[in-house]
Design a protein around this motif. Sequence first.
Motif, mmCIF file in Angstrom:
data_model
loop_
_atom_site.group_PDB
_atom_site.id
_atom_site.type_symbol
_atom_site.label_atom_id
_atom_site.label_comp_id
_atom_site.label_asym_id
_atom_site.label_seq_id
_atom_site.Cartn_x
_atom_site.Cartn_y
_atom_site.Cartn_z
ATOM 1 N N MET A 105 0.833 -1.206 0.000
ATOM 2 C CA MET A 105 0.000 0.000 0.000
ATOM 3 C C MET A 105 0.873 1.264 0.000
ATOM 4 S SD MET A 105 -3.148 -1.031 2.461
ATOM 5 C CE MET A 105 -3.827 0.593 2.440
ATOM 6 N N PHE A 106 1.972 1.221 0.743
ATOM 7 C CA PHE A 106 2.879 2.371 0.801
ATOM 8 C C PHE A 106 3.510 2.619 -0.569
ATOM 9 C CE2 PHE A 106 7.176 4.070 1.337
ATOM 10 C CZ PHE A 106 6.885 5.263 1.966
ATOM 11 N N ILE A 107 3.967 1.517 -1.165
ATOM 12 C CA ILE A 107 4.600 1.648 -2.490
ATOM 13 C C ILE A 107 3.587 2.165 -3.500
ATOM 14 C CG2 ILE A 107 5.614 0.338 -4.391
ATOM 15 C CD1 ILE A 107 6.860 -1.481 -2.188
ATOM 16 N N VAL A 108 2.384 1.562 -3.478
ATOM 17 C CA VAL A 108 1.342 1.996 -4.413
ATOM 18 C C VAL A 108 0.969 3.449 -4.143
ATOM 19 C CG1 VAL A 108 -1.059 1.650 -5.103
ATOM 20 C CG2 VAL A 108 0.446 -0.314 -4.834
ATOM 21 N N GLY A 109 0.791 3.769 -2.847
ATOM 22 C CA GLY A 109 0.424 5.143 -2.473
ATOM 23 C C GLY A 109 1.496 6.137 -2.892
ATOM 24 N N VAL A 110 2.755 5.795 -2.600
ATOM 25 C CA VAL A 110 3.859 6.684 -2.997
ATOM 26 C C VAL A 110 3.902 6.798 -4.516
ATOM 27 C CG1 VAL A 110 6.359 6.917 -3.053
ATOM 28 C CG2 VAL A 110 5.208 6.308 -0.919
ATOM 29 N N GLY A 111 3.676 5.688 -5.193
ATOM 30 C CA GLY A 111 3.672 5.704 -6.665
ATOM 31 C C GLY A 111 2.579 6.613 -7.201
ATOM 32 N N VAL A 112 1.391 6.497 -6.630
ATOM 33 C CA VAL A 112 0.269 7.335 -7.075
ATOM 34 C C VAL A 112 0.585 8.811 -6.819
ATOM 35 C CG1 VAL A 112 -2.138 7.929 -6.596
ATOM 36 C CG2 VAL A 112 -1.472 5.538 -6.844
ATOM 37 N N VAL A 113 1.091 9.103 -5.623
ATOM 38 C CA VAL A 113 1.433 10.488 -5.274
ATOM 39 C C VAL A 113 2.513 11.026 -6.215
ATOM 40 C CG1 VAL A 113 2.442 11.951 -3.497
ATOM 41 C CG2 VAL A 113 0.702 10.266 -2.879
ATOM 42 N N MET A 114 3.533 10.196 -6.451
ATOM 43 C CA MET A 114 4.618 10.637 -7.338
ATOM 44 C C MET A 114 4.092 10.851 -8.767
ATOM 45 S SD MET A 114 7.203 11.100 -5.515
ATOM 46 C CE MET A 114 8.594 11.204 -6.622
ATOM 47 N N PHE A 115 3.186 9.954 -9.187
ATOM 48 C CA PHE A 115 2.586 10.091 -10.503
ATOM 49 C C PHE A 115 1.803 11.407 -10.613
ATOM 50 C CE2 PHE A 115 -1.047 9.502 -13.369
ATOM 51 C CZ PHE A 115 -0.388 9.242 -14.543
ATOM 52 N N ILE A 116 1.009 11.693 -9.593
ATOM 53 C CA ILE A 116 0.226 12.938 -9.581
ATOM 54 C C ILE A 116 1.159 14.152 -9.582
ATOM 55 C CG2 ILE A 116 -1.354 14.332 -8.184
ATOM 56 C CD1 ILE A 116 -2.645 11.648 -7.290
ATOM 57 N N ILE A 117 2.191 14.073 -8.723
ATOM 58 C CA ILE A 117 3.159 15.177 -8.673
ATOM 59 C C ILE A 117 3.837 15.341 -10.033
ATOM 60 C CG2 ILE A 117 5.353 15.910 -7.666
ATOM 61 C CD1 ILE A 117 4.392 14.646 -5.031
ATOM 62 N N GLY A 118 4.215 14.208 -10.626
ATOM 63 C CA GLY A 118 4.856 14.256 -11.952
ATOM 64 C C GLY A 118 3.943 14.874 -13.001
ATOM 65 N N VAL A 119 2.659 14.476 -12.996
ATOM 66 C CA VAL A 119 1.703 15.025 -13.971
ATOM 67 C C VAL A 119 1.562 16.529 -13.773
ATOM 68 C CG1 VAL A 119 -0.731 15.043 -14.626
ATOM 69 C CG2 VAL A 119 0.455 12.869 -14.320
ATOM 70 N N VAL A 120 1.424 16.952 -12.511
ATOM 71 C CA VAL A 120 1.268 18.385 -12.217
ATOM 72 C C VAL A 120 2.506 19.159 -12.670
ATOM 73 C CG1 VAL A 120 1.086 20.073 -10.346
ATOM 74 C CG2 VAL A 120 -0.371 18.037 -10.333
ATOM 75 N N VAL A 121 3.669 18.621 -12.303
ATOM 76 C CA VAL A 121 4.923 19.290 -12.694
ATOM 77 C C VAL A 121 5.034 19.331 -14.226
ATOM 78 C CG1 VAL A 121 7.436 19.061 -12.678
ATOM 79 C CG2 VAL A 121 6.135 18.764 -10.559
ATOM 80 N N PHE A 122 4.666 18.224 -14.878
ATOM 81 C CA PHE A 122 4.718 18.178 -16.342
ATOM 82 C C PHE A 122 3.791 19.232 -16.954
ATOM 83 C CE2 PHE A 122 2.985 16.594 -20.368
ATOM 84 C CZ PHE A 122 4.152 16.482 -21.092
ATOM 85 N N ILE A 123 2.557 19.291 -16.432
ATOM 86 C CA ILE A 123 1.588 20.268 -16.949
ATOM 87 C C ILE A 123 2.109 21.692 -16.738
ATOM 88 C CG2 ILE A 123 -0.716 21.233 -16.591
ATOM 89 C CD1 ILE A 123 -1.634 18.323 -15.985
ATOM 90 N N VAL A 124 2.622 21.955 -15.532
ATOM 91 C CA VAL A 124 3.152 23.294 -15.235
ATOM 92 C C VAL A 124 4.345 23.599 -16.138
ATOM 93 C CG1 VAL A 124 4.297 24.688 -13.473
ATOM 94 C CG2 VAL A 124 2.292 23.329 -12.870
ATOM 95 N N ASP A 125 5.257 22.611 -16.264
ATOM 96 C CA ASP A 125 6.428 22.821 -17.121
ATOM 97 C C ASP A 125 6.016 23.068 -18.571
ATOM 98 O OD1 ASP A 125 8.173 22.620 -15.096
ATOM 99 O OD2 ASP A 125 8.864 20.576 -15.525
ATOM 100 N N VAL A 126 5.079 22.244 -19.056
ATOM 101 C CA VAL A 126 4.610 22.418 -20.432
ATOM 102 C C VAL A 126 3.954 23.789 -20.579
ATOM 103 C CG1 VAL A 126 2.946 21.586 -22.134
ATOM 104 C CG2 VAL A 126 4.396 19.966 -20.924
ATOM 105 N N GLY A 127 3.174 24.183 -19.565
ATOM 106 C CA GLY A 127 2.538 25.512 -19.606
ATOM 107 C C GLY A 127 3.571 26.616 -19.671
#
Length: 129
Positions: free
Chosen positions: A14-36
Amino acid sequence: MFIIGAMLIVGAVMFIVGVGVVMFIIGVVVFIVDVGVVMFIIGAILIVGAVVFIVGVGVVMFIIGAMLIVGAVVFIVGVGVVMFIMFIIDAMLIVELVLAVVVLAVVVLKVVVLESVLVTVVFALVRSM
């Protein structure tokens, strides 16, 4: 111990999955912001480039227009000068033509006068004989 181990394994998963999901969300947000940000920079560069292009084209068109106007004025002035010179040449030709007619008239008059004088002299000589 089995239950604790199972709980630890589930927790770890659950920790790995949770951390993965959080990192994925953070990555998507950072990607969107960077692309913007990147798109904003690209857009700004394009806008500046378009403005510079429009201004440059405007300056070039102004220079071309000024050159065309100057060329037209020079052409008109040049044609005017040439026409003036042609007018002077025409005037000179007219004067020469008038002079030629006058000279021809004088020559004809001289011939007529000389002929009449000769005829008079010849008649006078014939009479005296």
